[in-house]
Scaffold this motif. Structure first.
Motif, PDB file in Angstrom:
ATOM      1  N   SER A  62       0.826  -1.216   0.000  1.00  0.00           N
ATOM      2  CA  SER A  62       0.000   0.000   0.000  1.00  0.00           C
ATOM      3  C   SER A  62       0.857   1.262   0.000  1.00  0.00           C
ATOM      4  CB  SER A  62      -0.957   0.018   1.199  1.00  0.00           C
ATOM      5  OG  SER A  62      -0.260   0.233   2.396  1.00  0.00           O
ATOM      6  N   ASP A  63       0.233   2.349  -0.380  1.00  0.00           N
ATOM      7  CA  ASP A  63       0.880   3.652  -0.438  1.00  0.00           C
ATOM      8  C   ASP A  63       1.470   3.983   0.933  1.00  0.00           C
ATOM      9  OD1 ASP A  63       1.309   6.510  -0.373  1.00  0.00           O
ATOM     10  OD2 ASP A  63       0.013   6.656  -2.128  1.00  0.00           O
ATOM     11  N   LYS A  64       2.712   4.396   0.937  1.00  0.00           N
ATOM     12  CA  LYS A  64       3.393   4.702   2.207  1.00  0.00           C
ATOM     13  C   LYS A  64       2.747   5.869   2.947  1.00  0.00           C
ATOM     14  CE  LYS A  64       6.298   1.461   1.407  1.00  0.00           C
ATOM     15  NZ  LYS A  64       5.757   0.152   1.614  1.00  0.00           N
ATOM     16  N   ALA A  65       1.975   6.683   2.244  1.00  0.00           N
ATOM     17  CA  ALA A  65       1.307   7.814   2.890  1.00  0.00           C
ATOM     18  C   ALA A  65       0.021   7.388   3.598  1.00  0.00           C
ATOM     19  CB  ALA A  65       0.980   8.891   1.856  1.00  0.00           C
ATOM     20  N   CYS A  66      -0.350   6.123   3.448  1.00  0.00           N
ATOM     21  CA  CYS A  66      -1.595   5.646   4.047  1.00  0.00           C
ATOM     22  C   CYS A  66      -1.468   5.609   5.567  1.00  0.00           C
ATOM     23  CB  CYS A  66      -1.941   4.258   3.523  1.00  0.00           C
ATOM     24  SG  CYS A  66      -3.547   3.713   4.113  1.00  0.00           S
ATOM     25  N   THR A  67      -2.481   6.126   6.232  1.00  0.00           N
ATOM     26  CA  THR A  67      -2.479   6.218   7.691  1.00  0.00           C
ATOM     27  C   THR A  67      -3.280   5.077   8.314  1.00  0.00           C
ATOM     28  OG1 THR A  67      -4.319   7.774   7.484  1.00  0.00           O
ATOM     29  CG2 THR A  67      -2.133   8.727   7.768  1.00  0.00           C
ATOM     30  N   TRP A  68      -2.838   3.829   8.102  1.00  0.00           N
ATOM     31  CA  TRP A  68      -3.540   2.657   8.631  1.00  0.00           C
ATOM     32  C   TRP A  68      -3.789   2.709  10.134  1.00  0.00           C
ATOM     33  CZ3 TRP A  68      -6.341   0.004   5.548  1.00  0.00           C
ATOM     34  CH2 TRP A  68      -5.962  -0.197   4.226  1.00  0.00           C
ATOM     35  N   PRO A  69      -2.884   3.275  10.960  1.00  0.00           N
ATOM     36  CA  PRO A  69      -3.148   3.301  12.406  1.00  0.00           C
ATOM     37  C   PRO A  69      -4.456   3.985  12.790  1.00  0.00           C
ATOM     38  CG  PRO A  69      -0.844   3.734  12.000  1.00  0.00           C
ATOM     39  CD  PRO A  69      -1.524   3.729  10.646  1.00  0.00           C
ATOM     40  N   VAL A  70      -4.939   4.908  11.963  1.00  0.00           N
ATOM     41  CA  VAL A  70      -6.212   5.570  12.243  1.00  0.00           C
ATOM     42  C   VAL A  70      -7.341   4.539  12.304  1.00  0.00           C
ATOM     43  CG1 VAL A  70      -7.916   7.214  11.344  1.00  0.00           C
ATOM     44  CG2 VAL A  70      -5.489   7.758  11.239  1.00  0.00           C
ATOM     45  N   VAL A  71      -7.313   3.556  11.409  1.00  0.00           N
ATOM     46  CA  VAL A  71      -8.352   2.526  11.364  1.00  0.00           C
ATOM     47  C   VAL A  71      -8.326   1.690  12.630  1.00  0.00           C
ATOM     48  CG1 VAL A  71      -9.164   0.471  10.146  1.00  0.00           C
ATOM     49  CG2 VAL A  71      -8.298   2.406   8.861  1.00  0.00           C
ATOM     50  N   GLY A  72      -7.132   1.386  13.096  1.00  0.00           N
ATOM     51  CA  GLY A  72      -7.003   0.557  14.287  1.00  0.00           C
ATOM     52  C   GLY A  72      -7.582   1.179  15.535  1.00  0.00           C
ATOM     53  N   ALA A  73      -7.783   2.474  15.526  1.00  0.00           N
ATOM     54  CA  ALA A  73      -8.296   3.156  16.712  1.00  0.00           C
ATOM     55  C   ALA A  73      -9.725   3.664  16.537  1.00  0.00           C
ATOM     56  CB  ALA A  73      -7.374   4.321  17.065  1.00  0.00           C
ATOM     57  N   ILE A  74     -10.416   3.236  15.488  1.00  0.00           N
ATOM     58  CA  ILE A  74     -11.785   3.696  15.247  1.00  0.00           C
ATOM     59  C   ILE A  74     -12.689   3.405  16.427  1.00  0.00           C
ATOM     60  CG2 ILE A  74     -13.875   3.185  13.896  1.00  0.00           C
ATOM     61  CD1 ILE A  74     -12.127   3.073  11.425  1.00  0.00           C
ATOM     62  N   ASP A  75     -12.497   2.245  17.047  1.00  0.00           N
ATOM     63  CA  ASP A  75     -13.352   1.854  18.170  1.00  0.00           C
ATOM     64  C   ASP A  75     -12.836   2.396  19.508  1.00  0.00           C
ATOM     65  OD1 ASP A  75     -11.115   0.268  18.383  1.00  0.00           O
ATOM     66  OD2 ASP A  75     -12.202  -1.640  18.390  1.00  0.00           O
ATOM     67  N   GLY A  76     -11.837   3.277  19.454  1.00  0.00           N
ATOM     68  CA  GLY A  76     -11.312   3.876  20.673  1.00  0.00           C
ATOM     69  C   GLY A  76     -10.230   3.040  21.341  1.00  0.00           C
ATOM     70  N   GLU A  77      -9.927   1.894  20.793  1.00  0.00           N
ATOM     71  CA  GLU A  77      -8.905   1.006  21.354  1.00  0.00           C
ATOM     72  C   GLU A  77      -7.601   1.203  20.596  1.00  0.00           C
ATOM     73  OE1 GLU A  77      -9.471  -2.132  23.319  1.00  0.00           O
ATOM     74  OE2 GLU A  77     -11.527  -1.623  23.839  1.00  0.00           O
ATOM     75  N   VAL A  78      -6.513   1.127  21.307  1.00  0.00           N
ATOM     76  CA  VAL A  78      -5.194   1.198  20.691  1.00  0.00           C
ATOM     77  C   VAL A  78      -4.408   0.001  21.199  1.00  0.00           C
ATOM     78  CG1 VAL A  78      -3.077   2.565  20.456  1.00  0.00           C
ATOM     79  CG2 VAL A  78      -5.286   3.704  20.588  1.00  0.00           C
ATOM     80  N   ALA A  79      -3.711  -0.669  20.297  1.00  0.00           N
ATOM     81  CA  ALA A  79      -2.926  -1.837  20.688  1.00  0.00           C
ATOM     82  C   ALA A  79      -1.938  -1.470  21.774  1.00  0.00           C
ATOM     83  CB  ALA A  79      -2.193  -2.393  19.467  1.00  0.00           C
ATOM     84  N   GLN A  80      -1.723  -2.417  22.687  1.00  0.00           N
ATOM     85  CA  GLN A  80      -0.802  -2.197  23.786  1.00  0.00           C
ATOM     86  C   GLN A  80       0.574  -1.828  23.254  1.00  0.00           C
ATOM     87  OE1 GLN A  80      -0.542  -5.515  26.415  1.00  0.00           O
ATOM     88  NE2 GLN A  80       0.421  -4.327  28.032  1.00  0.00           N
ATOM     89  N   THR A  83       1.287   4.011  19.998  1.00  0.00           N
ATOM     90  CA  THR A  83       0.881   5.385  20.285  1.00  0.00           C
ATOM     91  C   THR A  83      -0.458   5.654  19.616  1.00  0.00           C
ATOM     92  OG1 THR A  83       2.092   6.173  18.365  1.00  0.00           O
ATOM     93  CG2 THR A  83       3.246   6.226  20.479  1.00  0.00           C
ATOM     94  N   ALA A  84      -1.272   6.450  20.273  1.00  0.00           N
ATOM     95  CA  ALA A  84      -2.595   6.752  19.729  1.00  0.00           C
ATOM     96  C   ALA A  84      -2.436   7.601  18.465  1.00  0.00           C
ATOM     97  CB  ALA A  84      -3.430   7.493  20.758  1.00  0.00           C
ATOM     98  N   PRO A  85      -3.075   7.207  17.382  1.00  0.00           N
ATOM     99  CA  PRO A  85      -2.991   7.981  16.143  1.00  0.00           C
ATOM    100  C   PRO A  85      -3.903   9.204  16.224  1.00  0.00           C
ATOM    101  CG  PRO A  85      -4.430   6.117  15.840  1.00  0.00           C
ATOM    102  CD  PRO A  85      -3.875   6.001  17.234  1.00  0.00           C
ATOM    103  N   HIS A  86      -3.777  10.063  15.238  1.00  0.00           N
ATOM    104  CA  HIS A  86      -4.660  11.218  15.165  1.00  0.00           C
ATOM    105  C   HIS A  86      -6.074  10.750  14.839  1.00  0.00           C
ATOM    106  CE1 HIS A  86      -3.293  10.662  10.961  1.00  0.00           C
ATOM    107  NE2 HIS A  86      -4.529  10.981  10.665  1.00  0.00           N
ATOM    108  N   ALA A  87      -7.048  11.591  15.113  1.00  0.00           N
ATOM    109  CA  ALA A  87      -8.435  11.258  14.763  1.00  0.00           C
ATOM    110  C   ALA A  87      -8.589  11.300  13.244  1.00  0.00           C
ATOM    111  CB  ALA A  87      -9.384  12.267  15.413  1.00  0.00           C
ATOM    112  N   PHE A  88      -9.523  10.516  12.735  1.00  0.00           N
ATOM    113  CA  PHE A  88      -9.752  10.488  11.301  1.00  0.00           C
ATOM    114  C   PHE A  88     -10.142  11.858  10.795  1.00  0.00           C
ATOM    115  CE2 PHE A  88     -12.614  10.127   7.663  1.00  0.00           C
ATOM    116  CZ  PHE A  88     -11.792   9.461   6.774  1.00  0.00           C
TER     117      PHE A  88
END
Length: 185
Positions: A62-80, A83-88
């Motif tokens: 995928s494009d290196k500019a893609c901000t996949w971490p934003v998707v991981g935090a949609i439900d308010g959870e961040v992997a242990q 770091t918390a990503p920016h809001a979508f």
């Protein structure tokens, strides 16, 4: 990492199985055994359906500019430990929107099963984490994916002829031509 078709359950690729990759250049990077079956780009797969779909290295490519971490935090959870990503933000995350649309197209080609293999643990982790928490994805099922273990039947000559005709209707001539000889095996 080299991967054989048997490693992801596609050792006997049939007429109703496909490997979907992001681009024509990604096809060239596939292990030889995966190239022996039907391999389509996301664009080529539009409008088609298959029993089994394997999406291969979608995140790694995928494009290196893609901000996949934003998707991981949609439900308010961040992997242990993450770091918390920016809001979508629809402007800042335009590349992510395009990537999600492509992934949607690839995933919805599957009638029964959709397998995602990706060599980039880091890039796939946010979406896999989110989908796992939502209860719609499981990882580590490689041992369950073989054709024999999933009770898939071997494709007949008629199955291959039907698939070739379907590919022709969708103007995928080279793929239809590849399916034709398989109808005689």
């Amino acid at each position: 990492m080299m991967l054989a078709a048997d490693d992801i359950g596609l050792g006997e690729m049939g007429a109703n199985q496909v490997v979907i990759v992001r681009s024509a250049s990604a096809k060239k990077k596939l292990p030889p055994l995966l190239r022996s079956g039907l391999v389509l780009t996301v664009e080529e797969s539009k409008g088609l359906e298959f029993d089994d779909v394997c999406i291969f290295d979608f995140f790694a490519d995928s494009d290196k500019a893609c901000t996949w971490p934003v998707v991981g935090a949609i439900d308010g959870e961040v992997a242990q430990g993450a770091t918390a990503p920016h809001a979508f933000d629809s402007l800042r995350d335009q590349v992510l929107c395009v990537e999600l649309k492509m992934l949607y197209v690839a995933m919805t080609r599957a009638r029964k099963r959709c397998f995602v293999y990706d060599s980039s643990t880091e890039r796939r982790a946010p979406l896999f984490g989110y989908l796992s928490r939502a209860g719609v994805a499981e990882s580590g099922l490689e041992s369950l994916l073989s054709v024999t273990k999933t009770k898939s039947r071997k494709s007949s000559a008629q199955d291959w002829l039907r698939q070739a005709a379907n590919l022709e209707r969708n103007k995928l001539w080279a793929h239809a031509e590849k399916a034709q000889p398989l109808s005689h095996t």
